[in-house]
Design a protein around this motif. Structure first.
Motif, PDB file in Angstrom:
ATOM      1  N   ILE A   6       0.735  -1.418  -0.126  1.00 31.93           N
ATOM      2  CA  ILE A   6       0.036  -0.152   0.000  1.00 31.93           C
ATOM      3  C   ILE A   6       0.848   1.215  -0.027  1.00 31.93           C
ATOM      4  N   THR A   7       1.847   1.494   0.895  1.00 33.57           N
ATOM      5  CA  THR A   7       2.671   2.420   0.975  1.00 33.57           C
ATOM      6  C   THR A   7       3.514   2.652  -0.360  1.00 33.57           C
ATOM      7  N   GLU A   8       4.008   1.514  -1.000  1.00 29.31           N
ATOM      8  CA  GLU A   8       4.708   1.661  -2.179  1.00 29.31           C
ATOM      9  C   GLU A   8       3.683   2.245  -3.239  1.00 29.31           C
ATOM     10  N   ASN A   9       2.614   1.756  -3.289  1.00 29.59           N
ATOM     11  CA  ASN A   9       1.704   2.139  -4.183  1.00 29.59           C
ATOM     12  C   ASN A   9       1.459   3.544  -4.156  1.00 29.59           C
ATOM     13  N   HIS A  10       1.279   4.013  -3.047  1.00 32.01           N
ATOM     14  CA  HIS A  10       0.797   5.638  -2.953  1.00 32.01           C
ATOM     15  C   HIS A  10       2.298   6.467  -3.349  1.00 32.01           C
ATOM     16  N   SER A  11       3.355   5.934  -2.836  1.00 30.43           N
ATOM     17  CA  SER A  11       4.409   6.889  -2.874  1.00 30.43           C
ATOM     18  C   SER A  11       4.938   6.723  -4.499  1.00 30.43           C
ATOM     19  N   THR A  12       4.617   5.847  -5.561  1.00 32.30           N
ATOM     20  CA  THR A  12       4.924   5.819  -6.699  1.00 32.30           C
ATOM     21  C   THR A  12       3.929   6.779  -7.737  1.00 32.30           C
ATOM     22  N   VAL A  13       2.754   7.015  -7.224  1.00 31.97           N
ATOM     23  CA  VAL A  13       1.728   7.957  -8.058  1.00 31.97           C
ATOM     24  C   VAL A  13       2.242   9.182  -7.845  1.00 31.97           C
ATOM     25  N   ALA A  14       2.267   9.716  -9.019  1.00 31.75           N
ATOM     26  CA  ALA A  14       2.710  11.306  -9.105  1.00 31.75           C
ATOM     27  C   ALA A  14       1.520  12.015  -9.113  1.00 31.75           C
ATOM     28  N   THR A  15       1.538  13.059  -8.340  1.00 30.84           N
ATOM     29  CA  THR A  15       0.469  14.001  -8.298  1.00 30.84           C
ATOM     30  C   THR A  15       0.704  14.975  -9.138  1.00 30.84           C
ATOM     31  N   LYS A  16      -0.304  15.617  -9.762  1.00 32.28           N
ATOM     32  CA  LYS A  16      -0.277  16.870 -10.441  1.00 32.28           C
ATOM     33  C   LYS A  16      -0.519  18.162  -9.552  1.00 32.28           C
ATOM     34  N   PRO A  17      -0.034  19.306  -9.717  1.00 32.86           N
ATOM     35  CA  PRO A  17      -0.698  20.305  -9.186  1.00 32.86           C
ATOM     36  C   PRO A  17      -1.969  20.751  -9.692  1.00 32.86           C
ATOM     37  N   ILE A  18      -2.618  21.348  -8.716  1.00 34.08           N
ATOM     38  CA  ILE A  18      -4.076  21.698  -9.180  1.00 34.08           C
ATOM     39  C   ILE A  18      -3.980  23.202  -9.526  1.00 34.08           C
ATOM     40  N   LYS A  19      -4.346  23.516 -10.834  1.00 37.67           N
ATOM     41  CA  LYS A  19      -4.346  25.012 -11.231  1.00 37.67           C
ATOM     42  C   LYS A  19      -5.359  25.676 -10.452  1.00 37.67           C
ATOM     43  N   PRO A  20      -5.051  27.139 -10.174  1.00 37.92           N
ATOM     44  CA  PRO A  20      -6.267  27.780  -9.781  1.00 37.92           C
ATOM     45  C   PRO A  20      -7.599  27.973 -10.842  1.00 37.92           C
ATOM     46  N   LEU A  21      -8.804  28.028 -10.341  1.00 38.29           N
ATOM     47  CA  LEU A  21      -9.683  28.344 -11.126  1.00 38.29           C
ATOM     48  C   LEU A  21      -9.916  29.715 -11.503  1.00 38.29           C
ATOM     49  N   THR A  22     -10.454  29.687 -12.619  1.00 40.80           N
ATOM     50  CA  THR A  22     -10.692  31.376 -13.114  1.00 40.80           C
ATOM     51  C   THR A  22     -12.038  31.653 -12.562  1.00 40.80           C
ATOM     52  N   PRO A  23     -12.137  32.790 -12.602  1.00 45.41           N
ATOM     53  CA  PRO A  23     -13.391  33.555 -11.983  1.00 45.41           C
ATOM     54  C   PRO A  23     -14.815  32.765 -12.165  1.00 45.41           C
ATOM     55  N   GLU A  24     -14.790  32.552 -13.532  1.00 43.98           N
ATOM     56  CA  GLU A  24     -16.017  31.853 -14.204  1.00 43.98           C
ATOM     57  C   GLU A  24     -16.042  30.513 -13.639  1.00 43.98           C
ATOM     58  N   GLN A  25     -15.115  29.687 -13.762  1.00 46.15           N
ATOM     59  CA  GLN A  25     -14.973  28.358 -13.285  1.00 46.15           C
ATOM     60  C   GLN A  25     -15.315  28.506 -11.832  1.00 46.15           C
ATOM     61  N   ALA A  26     -14.901  29.061 -11.031  1.00 47.71           N
ATOM     62  CA  ALA A  26     -15.097  29.141  -9.706  1.00 47.71           C
ATOM     63  C   ALA A  26     -16.580  29.427  -9.492  1.00 47.71           C
ATOM     64  N   ARG A  27     -17.020  30.287 -10.021  1.00 49.25           N
ATOM     65  CA  ARG A  27     -18.458  30.574  -9.811  1.00 49.25           C
ATOM     66  C   ARG A  27     -19.366  29.524 -10.445  1.00 49.25           C
ATOM     67  N   LEU A  28     -19.025  28.907 -11.531  1.00 52.40           N
ATOM     68  CA  LEU A  28     -19.768  27.356 -11.680  1.00 52.40           C
ATOM     69  C   LEU A  28     -19.767  26.394 -10.684  1.00 52.40           C
ATOM     70  N   GLU A  29     -18.601  26.194 -10.338  1.00 55.59           N
ATOM     71  CA  GLU A  29     -18.326  25.219  -9.253  1.00 55.59           C
ATOM     72  C   GLU A  29     -19.139  25.613  -7.808  1.00 55.59           C
ATOM     73  N   ALA A  30     -19.213  26.787  -7.713  1.00 60.58           N
ATOM     74  CA  ALA A  30     -19.807  27.215  -6.422  1.00 60.58           C
ATOM     75  C   ALA A  30     -21.270  27.030  -6.546  1.00 60.58           C
ATOM     76  N   LEU A  31     -21.959  27.269  -7.829  1.00 59.83           N
ATOM     77  CA  LEU A  31     -23.289  27.142  -7.955  1.00 59.83           C
ATOM     78  C   LEU A  31     -23.628  25.610  -8.034  1.00 59.83           C
ATOM     79  N   LYS A  32     -22.799  24.857  -8.471  1.00 58.79           N
ATOM     80  CA  LYS A  32     -22.793  23.200  -8.663  1.00 58.79           C
ATOM     81  C   LYS A  32     -23.191  22.825  -7.536  1.00 58.79           C
TER      82      LYS A  32
END
Length: 68
Positions: A6-32
């Protein structure tokens, strides 16, 4: 699975940084999220009213059975 697997599997997975949302995308996510929360609240209120109605019906049935 063993602990080291389990530890080995989690450490080998590369995580991508999350890009900040644009104001329009943030508004849509908030409405959802708001829509989902209102939907959950509506369902909870319907269930509450259904339970209250059933309890009142049961109480009325018990009162009618009691001899006076």
């Amino acid at each position: 699975m063993k602990c080291f697997e389990i530890t080995e599997n989690h450490s080998t997975v590369a995580t991508k940084p999350i890009k900040p949302l644009t104001p329009e995308q943030a508004r849509l996510e908030a409405l959802k999220r708001q829509k989902d929360n209102v939907s959950k609240a509506l369902n909870a209120e319907r269930k509450r009213q259904k339970v209250a109605k059933a309890q009142k019906s049961l109480q009325n049935a018990l009162v009618e059975e009691l001899p006076t």
